[in-house]
Design a protein around this motif. Sequence first.
Motif, short mmCIF file in Angstrom:
data_model
loop_
_atom_site.label_atom_id
_atom_site.label_comp_id
_atom_site.label_asym_id
_atom_site.label_seq_id
_atom_site.Cartn_x
_atom_site.Cartn_y
_atom_site.Cartn_z
N LEU A 75 4.23 -29.63 138.20
CA LEU A 75 4.57 -31.14 138.23
C LEU A 75 3.18 -31.76 138.33
O LEU A 75 2.84 -31.72 139.76
CB LEU A 75 5.61 -31.36 139.34
N VAL A 76 3.07 -32.97 137.48
CA VAL A 76 2.02 -33.90 138.59
C VAL A 76 2.69 -34.59 139.85
O VAL A 76 3.40 -35.64 139.46
CB VAL A 76 1.73 -35.16 137.35
N LEU A 77 1.25 -34.66 140.65
CA LEU A 77 1.56 -34.97 141.86
C LEU A 77 0.57 -36.01 142.02
O LEU A 77 -0.68 -36.09 141.37
CB LEU A 77 1.26 -34.03 142.83
N PRO A 78 0.93 -37.09 143.13
CA PRO A 78 0.66 -38.36 142.86
C PRO A 78 -0.54 -38.33 143.70
O PRO A 78 -0.41 -37.72 145.01
CB PRO A 78 1.47 -39.27 143.76
N VAL A 84 -3.13 -39.55 137.21
CA VAL A 84 -2.11 -40.26 136.46
C VAL A 84 -1.25 -40.42 137.74
O VAL A 84 -1.23 -39.48 138.46
CB VAL A 84 -0.94 -38.97 135.72
N PHE A 85 -0.32 -41.64 137.95
CA PHE A 85 0.61 -41.90 139.06
C PHE A 85 -0.58 -41.84 140.81
O PHE A 85 -0.32 -41.79 141.64
CB PHE A 85 1.98 -41.30 139.30
N GLY A 86 -2.20 -42.08 140.87
CA GLY A 86 -2.70 -42.21 141.80
C GLY A 86 -2.30 -42.78 142.36
O GLY A 86 -1.79 -44.21 142.47
N ILE A 87 -2.53 -42.67 144.04
CA ILE A 87 -1.67 -43.68 144.31
C ILE A 87 -2.98 -44.75 145.19
O ILE A 87 -3.92 -44.68 145.31
CB ILE A 87 -1.37 -43.24 145.83
N ILE A 88 -2.37 -45.93 145.24
CA ILE A 88 -3.78 -47.14 145.95
C ILE A 88 -2.52 -47.70 147.20
O ILE A 88 -1.51 -48.71 146.85
CB ILE A 88 -3.87 -48.48 144.61
N GLU A 89 -3.66 -47.24 148.18
CA GLU A 89 -2.92 -48.34 149.08
C GLU A 89 -3.32 -49.74 149.43
O GLU A 89 -4.37 -49.71 149.22
CB GLU A 89 -3.56 -47.36 150.38
N SER A 90 -1.73 -50.40 149.76
CA SER A 90 -3.15 -51.89 150.42
C SER A 90 -3.30 -52.48 148.96
O SER A 90 -4.74 -52.83 149.70
CB SER A 90 -3.36 -51.84 151.57
N PRO A 91 -3.05 -52.47 147.83
CA PRO A 91 -3.80 -53.32 146.87
C PRO A 91 -3.86 -54.51 147.44
O PRO A 91 -3.18 -55.40 146.79
CB PRO A 91 -3.39 -53.10 145.46
N SER A 92 -5.52 -54.98 147.06
CA SER A 92 -4.72 -57.42 148.19
C SER A 92 -5.38 -57.51 146.33
O SER A 92 -5.07 -58.31 146.14
CB SER A 92 -6.27 -57.42 148.86
N MET A 93 -6.15 -57.25 145.39
CA MET A 93 -6.56 -57.97 144.77
C MET A 93 -6.73 -56.51 143.27
O MET A 93 -7.81 -56.09 143.79
CB MET A 93 -8.15 -59.08 144.59
N VAL A 94 -6.01 -56.32 143.05
CA VAL A 94 -6.70 -55.80 141.74
C VAL A 94 -6.60 -56.23 140.44
O VAL A 94 -5.49 -56.78 139.53
CB VAL A 94 -5.69 -53.78 141.69
N THR A 95 -6.93 -55.40 138.96
CA THR A 95 -6.72 -55.23 137.81
C THR A 95 -6.45 -54.42 136.89
O THR A 95 -6.88 -53.09 137.14
CB THR A 95 -8.94 -55.79 137.01
N ILE A 96 -4.95 -54.45 136.67
CA ILE A 96 -4.18 -53.76 135.81
C ILE A 96 -4.40 -54.46 134.33
O ILE A 96 -4.18 -54.91 133.36
CB ILE A 96 -2.70 -54.15 136.21
N ASN A 97 -5.53 -52.59 134.05
CA ASN A 97 -5.59 -52.84 132.71
C ASN A 97 -4.57 -52.52 131.43
O ASN A 97 -4.02 -51.07 131.79
CB ASN A 97 -7.13 -52.26 132.21
N ASN A 270 7.13 -36.89 136.09
CA ASN A 270 5.69 -37.93 136.20
C ASN A 270 5.58 -37.55 135.07
O ASN A 270 4.27 -36.48 134.91
CB ASN A 270 5.55 -37.18 137.59
N LEU A 271 5.61 -37.44 133.78
CA LEU A 271 4.78 -36.78 132.59
C LEU A 271 4.71 -35.91 132.25
O LEU A 271 3.94 -35.52 131.60
CB LEU A 271 3.51 -37.83 131.73
#
Length: 566
Positions: A75-78, A84-97, A270-271
Amino acid sequence: MASGKISRRNFLIAASGAAGALAIGGVAYYLSRMPTGVESPSQTTTLPPVATSTRTPLSYSSFDPRQPSNFSNPLVLPAPSEGVFGIIESPSMVTINVKPHRIEILPGMPTETWVYDVTRSGRSAINPVLKLKSGEKFRATLSNGVPQKTIVHWHGVIVDWKNDGHPSYAVDLGQNYDYDFTVYNRGGTYWYHPHPYPAAEQVYKGLAGFLIVEDADDENLTRSLDLELGKTDIPLAIQDKRFRQDGALEYGPNQNESFMGFLGDLILVNLTPNPYLEVDTRIYRFRILNGSTARIYRLAFLKNSEKFPFHLIGVDAGLLESPSKLDEVFLAPAERVDILLDLRTLSTGDAVLLKSLEFDPMHMEEAMMGMTQMQGGSELEEGEGFHILKIIVKNKVTQDAQIPERLSTLEPIDLSEASERPITLSTAMGSMGTMTMGPQMNQWLINGNSFDINGFAFELSRDRVEVWKITNSQQSMPHPMHIHGYHFRVLERLDSPPQVESLAVDNSGRLPTDLGLKDTILVWPGETVRVAIDFRTRFAGEQMYTFHCHNLEHEDNGMMINYKVS
Ligand code: C2O
Ligand code: CU
Ligand code: CU
């Protein structure tokens, strides 16, 4: 290899004349029904290696989820920050492509998908798990790199309509859209996905991720059970998809499938197709999302074909007040269940299987149309039983923690001045009773309305509590009804079918999942569900939100309304 569809029923489907299939020597070869567009070449993300024994040939029998022996892919785990499904903590400003991206979902055969990519400091997270604290501010720029209009909707998150991803805000290839909001939600497992009109194909192609909100109650639970996101606190996105033998995703509902929903026949978590997960003898938290466009699951854990109970601790919009011990639960598209699985009684080598048990899919509309079985292109019928995830005990450990008796508090809702609004779900075929399927015939309606992107079905007052009495017609199918901007409190279920009524836990016919805060509620044929909604809003000005069926083929075909709050 020829690009036929992975299939054991090809001949049958070809004989029934499904669009796009050609019978060649008794075997159907599918033509791609997906628009090829101008997708640019994309990078490949390699998932963990799979057992070489499953590499060739790519036949349906080696992926058939009814066969537990097929469950051989890790199983793919974050993981933190990337993958894939990488964890981003408290993203205050991100660009989502939003971009095309090749992922090796099937062994040795990369699949062209569409994904959300957040790249920071050279590390790329695909469909990232965005983790925010309740009360935190979130800013993001959506950058559209696919040849269709798109917009992100933060499913279950309470934001003003300009941040909500209303379809009228969808942007073209090469354009951006800025989000800026505070996460007022309580802790819970939310998610994000595209919301242009139509939207189903984009979700199907891979665009979906988790948005996890953490509050004090959640922190307490995490601490007392010593949970860690990605290791012992695991988001599971369940999706059914169809593949061709060359590894391409196949999406293109025929007329029947856009009326009933497009079913896939490989079940991905999770794909990962046919996944397994190695565990210790301790308590795990699983945040389970049904990210399928149409398929409903009847989830249960089984050990040696006996049901293995779990503790339901949360639903769509956060924790329940107290856990309830269950052995099965229905999960419709877009719904989430948060559960604890206590594996401390098991021994090394034991296996527990997460399954979808057989159930009556209640496609009552078929009878109305004088059809006994509507043939779609899926190998797996709705309501058929199959496996989803194999859990294998690797290590014996000791954990002393107790599952807390108290998890959170739900604010009481004051119904003294609430007015009731009837909502009916029906089909345009209603009175026809014929098999004729003209363009206007095969549609589902809400209070007789089909979607009008600029209009609104009703207007309501921003300082009121309303009770919505949602009634599904008898000759219908189950509809998972979803509200934007607010949450539901389920008051009562009436006239539930036996397979639902038998799961009720109180005199109001409510299910264990009805005891929490919901944003999506499954309404079965003939059933009425009464829900309370507190329309008080913190956002200035008029707001326009959608209310729709989250069977995304239904939604794409107009089973959606706008409602205005002023
Ligand atoms: Cu998850 Cu309007 O959608
Ligand atoms: Cu939503
Ligand atoms: Cu529906």
